[in-house]
Design an enzyme around this catalytic site. Structure first.
Site, PDB file in Angstrom:
ATOM      1  CG  ASN A  44       2.318   6.280  -1.074  1.00  0.00           C
ATOM      2  OD1 ASN A  44       2.568   5.986  -2.237  1.00  0.00           O
ATOM      3  ND2 ASN A  44       2.617   7.454  -0.558  1.00  0.00           N
ATOM      4  CD  GLU A  46      -0.352  10.777   0.469  1.00  0.00           C
ATOM      5  OE1 GLU A  46      -0.733  11.861  -0.027  1.00  0.00           O
ATOM      6  OE2 GLU A  46       0.800  10.598   0.895  1.00  0.00           O
ATOM      7  CB  CYS A  55       2.585   2.415   4.265  1.00  0.00           C
ATOM      8  SG  CYS A  55       2.859   3.715   5.465  1.00  0.00           S
ATOM      9  CD  GLU A  57       6.516   0.274   3.279  1.00  0.00           C
ATOM     10  OE1 GLU A  57       5.515   0.942   2.924  1.00  0.00           O
ATOM     11  OE2 GLU A  57       7.501   0.787   3.829  1.00  0.00           O
ATOM     12  CB  CYS A  89       6.393   4.026   8.752  1.00  0.00           C
ATOM     13  SG  CYS A  89       4.896   3.032   8.679  1.00  0.00           S
ATOM     14  CB  CYS A  92       5.406  -0.665   7.163  1.00  0.00           C
ATOM     15  SG  CYS A  92       4.081   0.233   6.314  1.00  0.00           S
TER      16      CYS A  92
HETATM   17  N1  THU Z   1       4.803   5.886   3.339  1.00  0.00           N
HETATM   18  C1  THU Z   1       4.820   4.608   2.840  1.00  0.00           C
HETATM   19  O1  THU Z   1       4.128   4.293   1.873  1.00  0.00           O
HETATM   20  N2  THU Z   1       5.621   3.705   3.453  1.00  0.00           N
HETATM   21  C2  THU Z   1       6.405   3.966   4.545  1.00  0.00           C
HETATM   22  O2  THU Z   1       6.974   3.048   5.127  1.00  0.00           O
HETATM   23  C3  THU Z   1       6.571   5.345   4.985  1.00  0.00           C
HETATM   24  C4  THU Z   1       5.562   6.318   4.480  1.00  0.00           C
HETATM   25  C5  THU Z   1       3.909   6.857   2.704  1.00  0.00           C
HETATM   26  C6  THU Z   1       2.745   7.296   3.569  1.00  0.00           C
HETATM   27  C7  THU Z   1       2.411   8.644   2.989  1.00  0.00           C
HETATM   28  O3  THU Z   1       1.492   8.455   1.910  1.00  0.00           O
HETATM   29  C8  THU Z   1       3.731   9.151   2.417  1.00  0.00           C
HETATM   30  O4  THU Z   1       4.609   8.044   2.404  1.00  0.00           O
HETATM   31  C9  THU Z   1       4.362  10.263   3.233  1.00  0.00           C
HETATM   32  O5  THU Z   1       4.434   9.926   4.565  1.00  0.00           O
END
Ligand code: THU
Length: 134
Positions: A44, A46, A55, A57, A89, A92
């Site tokens: 991920n 940000e 994310c 994935e 999520c 994804c």
């Molecule tokens: N996140 C992912 O990388 N994958 C997911 O399927 C769920 C959430 C990340 C996004 C964000 O940077 C952190 O987790 C917290 O939500």
């Protein structure tokens, strides 16, 4: 197959170490395995503008497509050091379904509370998906 999934999880763990997640402090790593054996990693990423986070994935899938991958996704391992059973999520799930095996038989590989491998199918966790076909 269990051994391969364990390897896939190890790769997702490695990828989570590259995570850029200073805002959530929630690192995630993913390893996507394709039918032809190719693997792609993602973490991920940000941003100070919080809603722009991407994310792990989706980053892994973007990497695959950017590198010319044409086959279908056999399995996706997902790992966060902050949470066991780190489920993908909704966004994804939709992304994975775009390149999933027929009938969404693509496997989702997670580590459970006892550090055991948990294997689910995309169909199980994402039934009634949106698609323009069928
Ligand atoms: N996140 C992912 O990388 N994958 C997911 O399927 C769920 C959430 C990340 C996004 C964000 O940077 C952190 O987790 C917290 O939500």
């Amino acid at each position: 197959m269990e051994k391969n999934y364990q390897e896939l999880l190890e790769e997702a763990k490695k990828a989570s170490k590259n995570s850029y997640s200073p805002y959530s402090t929630f690192p995630v790593g993913a390893c996507v395995l394709y039918e032809n054996g190719n693997k792609y990693l993602g973490c991920n990423v940000e941003n100070a503008s919080y809603g722009l986070a991407i994310c792990a994935e989706r980053n892994a899938i973007s990497s695959a497509i950017s590198n010319g991958e044409k086959s279908k996704i056999k399995a996706v391992a997902i790992y966060s050091p902050k949470q066991k059973r780190c489920m993908p999520c909704g966004a994804c799930r939709q992304w994975m379904s775009e390149f999933a095996l027929d009938k969404n038989e693509t496997k989702i590989i997670l580590e459970d509370e006892n550090d055991k491998i948990l294997v689910l199918s995309l169909e199980e966790i994402f039934p009634y998906r949106f698609t323009l076909e069928e």
